[in-house]
Design a protein around this motif. Structure first.
Motif, PDB file in Angstrom:
ATOM      1  N   LEU A  35     -28.701  -6.860 -24.157  1.00 37.47           N
ATOM      2  CA  LEU A  35     -29.683  -8.358 -23.341  1.00 37.47           C
ATOM      3  C   LEU A  35     -29.764  -8.705 -25.089  1.00 37.47           C
ATOM      4  O   LEU A  35     -30.027  -8.776 -25.959  1.00 37.47           O
ATOM      5  CB  LEU A  35     -30.760  -7.032 -23.517  1.00 37.47           C
ATOM      6  N   HIS A  36     -28.730 -10.621 -24.205  1.00 37.66           N
ATOM      7  CA  HIS A  36     -29.043 -11.404 -26.028  1.00 37.66           C
ATOM      8  C   HIS A  36     -30.360 -11.581 -25.952  1.00 37.66           C
ATOM      9  O   HIS A  36     -31.011 -12.691 -24.776  1.00 37.66           O
ATOM     10  CB  HIS A  36     -27.665 -12.439 -25.351  1.00 37.66           C
ATOM     11  N   THR A  37     -30.940 -11.806 -26.947  1.00 36.71           N
ATOM     12  CA  THR A  37     -32.607 -12.916 -26.946  1.00 36.71           C
ATOM     13  C   THR A  37     -32.094 -13.730 -27.610  1.00 36.71           C
ATOM     14  O   THR A  37     -31.348 -14.166 -28.174  1.00 36.71           O
ATOM     15  CB  THR A  37     -33.196 -12.225 -28.523  1.00 36.71           C
ATOM     16  N   TYR A  38     -32.333 -15.210 -26.716  1.00 30.04           N
ATOM     17  CA  TYR A  38     -32.336 -16.498 -26.611  1.00 30.04           C
ATOM     18  C   TYR A  38     -33.680 -17.326 -27.196  1.00 30.04           C
ATOM     19  O   TYR A  38     -34.878 -16.722 -26.354  1.00 30.04           O
ATOM     20  CB  TYR A  38     -31.700 -17.098 -25.992  1.00 30.04           C
ATOM     21  N   PRO A  39     -33.727 -17.943 -28.376  1.00 24.51           N
ATOM     22  CA  PRO A  39     -35.536 -18.751 -28.013  1.00 24.51           C
ATOM     23  C   PRO A  39     -35.411 -19.554 -27.227  1.00 24.51           C
ATOM     24  O   PRO A  39     -34.793 -20.129 -26.602  1.00 24.51           O
ATOM     25  CB  PRO A  39     -35.301 -19.825 -29.397  1.00 24.51           C
ATOM     26  N   ALA A  40     -37.178 -19.238 -26.607  1.00 23.93           N
ATOM     27  CA  ALA A  40     -37.669 -20.709 -25.811  1.00 23.93           C
ATOM     28  C   ALA A  40     -37.196 -21.926 -25.989  1.00 23.93           C
ATOM     29  O   ALA A  40     -36.834 -22.358 -26.916  1.00 23.93           O
ATOM     30  CB  ALA A  40     -38.532 -20.446 -25.436  1.00 23.93           C
ATOM     31  N   GLY A  41     -36.349 -22.503 -24.688  1.00 24.42           N
ATOM     32  CA  GLY A  41     -36.534 -24.278 -24.874  1.00 24.42           C
ATOM     33  C   GLY A  41     -35.639 -24.607 -25.966  1.00 24.42           C
ATOM     34  O   GLY A  41     -34.685 -25.640 -25.527  1.00 24.42           O
ATOM     35  N   GLY A  42     -34.500 -23.225 -25.352  1.00 21.41           N
ATOM     36  CA  GLY A  42     -33.118 -23.332 -26.342  1.00 21.41           C
ATOM     37  C   GLY A  42     -32.007 -23.720 -24.636  1.00 21.41           C
ATOM     38  O   GLY A  42     -31.942 -23.302 -23.740  1.00 21.41           O
ATOM     39  N   PRO A  43     -30.403 -23.895 -25.513  1.00 19.13           N
ATOM     40  CA  PRO A  43     -29.651 -23.514 -24.695  1.00 19.13           C
ATOM     41  C   PRO A  43     -29.214 -22.322 -23.563  1.00 19.13           C
ATOM     42  O   PRO A  43     -28.276 -22.247 -22.524  1.00 19.13           O
ATOM     43  CB  PRO A  43     -28.229 -24.128 -24.916  1.00 19.13           C
ATOM     44  N   GLY A  44     -29.710 -21.057 -24.080  1.00 20.45           N
ATOM     45  CA  GLY A  44     -30.048 -19.961 -23.508  1.00 20.45           C
ATOM     46  C   GLY A  44     -28.640 -18.554 -24.779  1.00 20.45           C
ATOM     47  O   GLY A  44     -28.383 -19.566 -25.623  1.00 20.45           O
ATOM     48  N   PRO A  45     -28.237 -17.999 -24.123  1.00 24.49           N
ATOM     49  CA  PRO A  45     -27.855 -17.141 -24.968  1.00 24.49           C
ATOM     50  C   PRO A  45     -26.335 -18.068 -25.163  1.00 24.49           C
ATOM     51  O   PRO A  45     -26.047 -18.085 -24.339  1.00 24.49           O
ATOM     52  CB  PRO A  45     -27.512 -15.735 -24.336  1.00 24.49           C
ATOM     53  N   LYS A  46     -26.287 -17.586 -26.931  1.00 24.79           N
ATOM     54  CA  LYS A  46     -24.835 -17.649 -27.407  1.00 24.79           C
ATOM     55  C   LYS A  46     -23.168 -17.434 -26.699  1.00 24.79           C
ATOM     56  O   LYS A  46     -22.445 -18.600 -26.360  1.00 24.79           O
ATOM     57  CB  LYS A  46     -24.223 -18.157 -28.558  1.00 24.79           C
ATOM     58  N   ALA A  47     -23.229 -16.486 -26.046  1.00 29.30           N
ATOM     59  CA  ALA A  47     -21.792 -15.615 -25.720  1.00 29.30           C
ATOM     60  C   ALA A  47     -22.326 -16.033 -23.998  1.00 29.30           C
ATOM     61  O   ALA A  47     -20.997 -16.409 -23.981  1.00 29.30           O
ATOM     62  CB  ALA A  47     -23.067 -14.558 -25.554  1.00 29.30           C
ATOM     63  N   ALA A  48     -22.969 -16.455 -23.278  1.00 31.04           N
ATOM     64  CA  ALA A  48     -23.317 -17.529 -22.008  1.00 31.04           C
ATOM     65  C   ALA A  48     -22.505 -18.645 -21.978  1.00 31.04           C
ATOM     66  O   ALA A  48     -21.972 -19.063 -21.467  1.00 31.04           O
ATOM     67  CB  ALA A  48     -24.119 -17.307 -21.416  1.00 31.04           C
ATOM     68  N   GLN A  49     -22.969 -19.201 -23.256  1.00 32.06           N
ATOM     69  CA  GLN A  49     -22.970 -20.633 -23.072  1.00 32.06           C
ATOM     70  C   GLN A  49     -20.522 -20.457 -23.842  1.00 32.06           C
ATOM     71  O   GLN A  49     -20.192 -21.188 -23.322  1.00 32.06           O
ATOM     72  CB  GLN A  49     -23.272 -21.158 -24.570  1.00 32.06           C
ATOM     73  N   ARG A  50     -20.618 -19.840 -24.437  1.00 37.02           N
ATOM     74  CA  ARG A  50     -19.161 -19.397 -24.887  1.00 37.02           C
ATOM     75  C   ARG A  50     -18.577 -18.634 -23.323  1.00 37.02           C
ATOM     76  O   ARG A  50     -17.311 -19.523 -23.722  1.00 37.02           O
ATOM     77  CB  ARG A  50     -18.711 -18.295 -26.192  1.00 37.02           C
ATOM     78  N   ALA A  51     -18.749 -18.006 -22.714  1.00 37.17           N
ATOM     79  CA  ALA A  51     -17.917 -17.236 -21.584  1.00 37.17           C
ATOM     80  C   ALA A  51     -17.933 -19.187 -21.037  1.00 37.17           C
ATOM     81  O   ALA A  51     -17.044 -19.168 -19.573  1.00 37.17           O
ATOM     82  CB  ALA A  51     -19.428 -16.158 -21.615  1.00 37.17           C
ATOM     83  N   GLY A  52     -18.685 -19.982 -20.851  1.00 36.38           N
ATOM     84  CA  GLY A  52     -19.060 -20.679 -19.218  1.00 36.38           C
ATOM     85  C   GLY A  52     -18.317 -22.040 -19.354  1.00 36.38           C
ATOM     86  O   GLY A  52     -17.780 -22.557 -18.962  1.00 36.38           O
ATOM     87  N   SER A  53     -17.757 -22.166 -20.936  1.00 39.25           N
ATOM     88  CA  SER A  53     -17.141 -23.025 -21.551  1.00 39.25           C
ATOM     89  C   SER A  53     -15.602 -23.368 -20.893  1.00 39.25           C
ATOM     90  O   SER A  53     -15.408 -22.337 -20.510  1.00 39.25           O
ATOM     91  CB  SER A  53     -17.236 -23.872 -22.815  1.00 39.25           C
TER      92      SER A  53
ATOM     93  N   SER B 178     -40.166  -4.517 -22.813  1.00 35.50           N
ATOM     94  CA  SER B 178     -39.528  -4.363 -21.738  1.00 35.50           C
ATOM     95  C   SER B 178     -37.546  -4.993 -21.633  1.00 35.50           C
ATOM     96  O   SER B 178     -37.781  -4.809 -23.222  1.00 35.50           O
ATOM     97  CB  SER B 178     -39.946  -5.394 -20.835  1.00 35.50           C
ATOM     98  N   THR B 179     -37.333  -4.734 -21.236  1.00 35.75           N
ATOM     99  CA  THR B 179     -35.451  -4.850 -21.306  1.00 35.75           C
ATOM    100  C   THR B 179     -35.308  -5.307 -19.633  1.00 35.75           C
ATOM    101  O   THR B 179     -33.792  -5.524 -19.540  1.00 35.75           O
ATOM    102  CB  THR B 179     -34.775  -3.667 -21.870  1.00 35.75           C
ATOM    103  N   THR B 180     -36.083  -6.099 -19.734  1.00 35.43           N
ATOM    104  CA  THR B 180     -35.952  -6.701 -18.160  1.00 35.43           C
ATOM    105  C   THR B 180     -35.399  -8.216 -18.582  1.00 35.43           C
ATOM    106  O   THR B 180     -35.652  -8.797 -19.654  1.00 35.43           O
ATOM    107  CB  THR B 180     -37.623  -7.782 -17.562  1.00 35.43           C
ATOM    108  N   PRO B 181     -34.262  -8.978 -18.292  1.00 35.74           N
ATOM    109  CA  PRO B 181     -33.526 -10.226 -18.019  1.00 35.74           C
ATOM    110  C   PRO B 181     -33.979 -10.906 -17.515  1.00 35.74           C
ATOM    111  O   PRO B 181     -34.220 -10.874 -16.515  1.00 35.74           O
ATOM    112  CB  PRO B 181     -31.996  -9.859 -17.045  1.00 35.74           C
ATOM    113  N   THR B 182     -34.108 -12.043 -18.385  1.00 37.29           N
ATOM    114  CA  THR B 182     -34.839 -13.577 -17.665  1.00 37.29           C
ATOM    115  C   THR B 182     -34.202 -14.229 -17.722  1.00 37.29           C
ATOM    116  O   THR B 182     -34.162 -15.773 -17.308  1.00 37.29           O
ATOM    117  CB  THR B 182     -36.426 -13.347 -18.292  1.00 37.29           C
ATOM    118  N   PHE B 183     -32.548 -14.118 -18.101  1.00 34.65           N
ATOM    119  CA  PHE B 183     -31.529 -14.902 -18.046  1.00 34.65           C
ATOM    120  C   PHE B 183     -30.150 -14.217 -17.844  1.00 34.65           C
ATOM    121  O   PHE B 183     -29.648 -13.183 -18.267  1.00 34.65           O
ATOM    122  CB  PHE B 183     -30.926 -15.275 -19.231  1.00 34.65           C
ATOM    123  N   ALA B 184     -29.310 -14.776 -16.680  1.00 30.08           N
ATOM    124  CA  ALA B 184     -28.422 -13.804 -16.364  1.00 30.08           C
ATOM    125  C   ALA B 184     -27.177 -14.949 -16.089  1.00 30.08           C
ATOM    126  O   ALA B 184     -27.074 -16.372 -15.757  1.00 30.08           O
ATOM    127  CB  ALA B 184     -28.047 -13.397 -15.068  1.00 30.08           C
TER     128      ALA B 184
END
Ligand code: BG6
Length: 481
Positions: A463-481, A311-317
């Motif tokens: 589609l970035h895989t991120y570990p459950a229980g973490g802050p989410g994809p690194k790319a999003a942290q960079r983009a959002g900061s 599945s390529t369904t995103p669980t984070f955006a």
């Protein structure tokens, strides 16, 4: 004040929504004396039960979550009706049951479709064909549907065509449960009942606005629904867009449903279409992998029961949007939501621009942290203004401080639970907090180009895989900061 008596018909009466949200909301209305004594509840379901069996089931499912005195008020109002909506005589059976409740004089009626979305069209058709959408002199008829309103623009329009075949727009209540949250409603009061914020609520003073809805939960038992929907349909098309509109809308001339809804729609009309050539600058998608949540190891999305392993369904955006209007030109709105993140956290942060120059010696050359207004929705219901002050002591040094108002701490005994307020609005006919069809369609229209890409198996979207229980994809942290 108490609302006029209503006969509330709950379809899906044995289901989760009825038991987890609707009955607790009704109990909250009873407790606050807001549900008229003459109001009745017709609980409609497919299960073969009679009324005593159904009220026993209510007791089991609701046990403990509703005070006994409220149960004692609610239970005598409930009748159970077993109904198979596919059967040809179902409309007639329902009419008879409603006639019994009316007891000779037409009553206000509220049909609540607490059923899976696939059942909306058949149920609305059944009601319409039995002429149950028609209002009689002095008695209203209303219908309540929950999101999702379709799964794309054409299906949303199809649902609307059927609803409008039998009901007028003023009879249709499209619920978004985020609007049931007091702190969400508070955004409008904070903005428009204070002279302080509005003059600086624009592109000249605001650097960006961040809207976050992070969850620790995974998809639970909803694999089939979720894999078809993904985070964009599940959270963005409705809740995130609603929060965006509340932050960005112009003040209506009066706080009246149509005027407020007009302003919200204008926000959606101003959404700048996404640049599909440079989508990766505006959109980051992720899917959770295995990890830890609340101290327990949890499977990744692909290992969840019922999810196809490819599945390529995103669980984070994370989505950056712009509004092309005078107030917001050039101001990015960062919308971010995901499942299986490190904390459950729903918040709006308005970040103001930095001071033009630092004149304090100690901080010369350093950036003074900008002012931020944080509207906490969950877990803390707060409004917090972050400012810079002088730290105590003989030297002149800056210290960040917060001016905070906690909503929870100020809660009075008359506070209604989340759903009770919107249910009361359905009963009284106030549509301010509900979606109007034009807004639904504008949002689908905006999101469709990216939904099409997500749905396409050959899409080049990462589609970035991120570990459950973490802050989410690194790319999003960079983009959002
Ligand atoms: C629902 C979504 O609409 O909102 C769920 O379908 C999500 O997937 C939920 O978990 C979040 O709501 P809240 O009120 O817990 O933030």
């Amino acid at each position: 004040t108490q609302a006029a008596p209503v006969n509330l018909v709950i379809f899906g009466a044995t289901g989760d929504l009825a038991m987890r949200k609707i009955y607790p909301a009704l109990a909250s209305l009873c407790k606050n004396g807001l549900l008229s004594h003459d109001s009745s509840i017709l609980a409609v379901g497919r299960k073969d039960l009679d009324t005593p069996q159904y009220t026993r089931l209510m007791g089991e499912k609701l046990g403990g979550s509703i005070p006994e005195s409220c149960m004692a008020d609610l239970v005598p109002r409930v009748r159970y009706l077993r109904l198979d909506p596919d059967a040809s005589e179902s409309g007639y059976t329902l009419s008879l049951a409603l006639g019994d409740l009316d007891d000779g004089k037409p009553r206000n009626r509220l049909f609540y479709l607490a059923v899976p979305p696939a059942a909306y069209i058949p149920l609305a058709t059944m009601l319409g064909e039995a002429d149950l959408g028609r209002e009689e002199e002095g008695a209203s008829v209303r219908i309540v549907v929950e999101k999702p309103f379709g799964r794309d623009l054409p299906t949303a329009q199809e649902l609307d065509t059927v609803l409008h075949r039998y009901f007028k727009e003023r009879q249709i209540f499209r619920i978004d449960h985020y609007m049931a949250k007091e702190t969400v409603q508070n955004v409008l009061l904070l903005r428009f009942a204070n002279a302080l914020f509005e003059p600086i609520w624009n592109r000249r003073y605001i650097d960006h606005i961040r809207i976050t809805a992070a969850e620790t939960l995974g998809i639970g038992h909803r694999a089939e629904f979720y894999d078809q929907a993904g985070v964009l349909r599940d959270m963005f098309q409705n809740h995130m867009m609603m929060l965006l509109s509340l932050c960005a809308m112009e003040p209506p001339s009066m706080f009246e449903a149509e005027l407020v809804r007009d302003e919200r729609s204008k926000v959606f009309r101003a959404l700048r279409p996404l640049d599909l050539e440079r989508l990766d600058e505006q959109l980051i998608l992720g899917q959770y992998g295995p990890g830890m949540s609340d101290g327990q190891s949890v499977p990744g999305y692909l290992q969840e029961p019922g999810i196809p392993p490819d599945s390529t369904t995103p669980t984070f955006a994370w989505l950056k949007v712009y509004l092309d209007n005078w107030r917001w030109q050039g101001v990015p709105f960062h919308l971010c939501s995901g499942k299986r993140l490190e904390a459950k956290h729903t918040e709006i942060t308005v970040q103001f621009k930095s001071v033009p120059v630092s004149m304090f010696r100690k901080t010369q050359g350093e950036i003074i942290p900008p002012n931020r207004l944080v509207i906490g929705i969950h877990p803390q219901e707060v409004v917090r203004l972050e400012v810079q002050t002088k730290g105590r002591g003989s030297t002149l040094c800056l210290q960040g401080q917060s001016m905070e108002f906690s909503y929870g701490a100020g809660a009075g005994p008359g506070r209604l639970n989340d759903y009770a307020k919107v249910l009361l609005d359905c009963i009284t006919g106030d549509q301010t907090l509900f979606w109007r069809q034009d807004a639904v369609e504008l949002c689908w229209g905006f999101l469709t180009p990216i939904l099409d890409r997500c749905d396409c198996p050959d899409s080049e979207l990462t589609l970035h895989t991120y570990p459950a229980g973490g802050p989410g994809p690194k790319a999003a942290q960079r983009a959002g900061s």
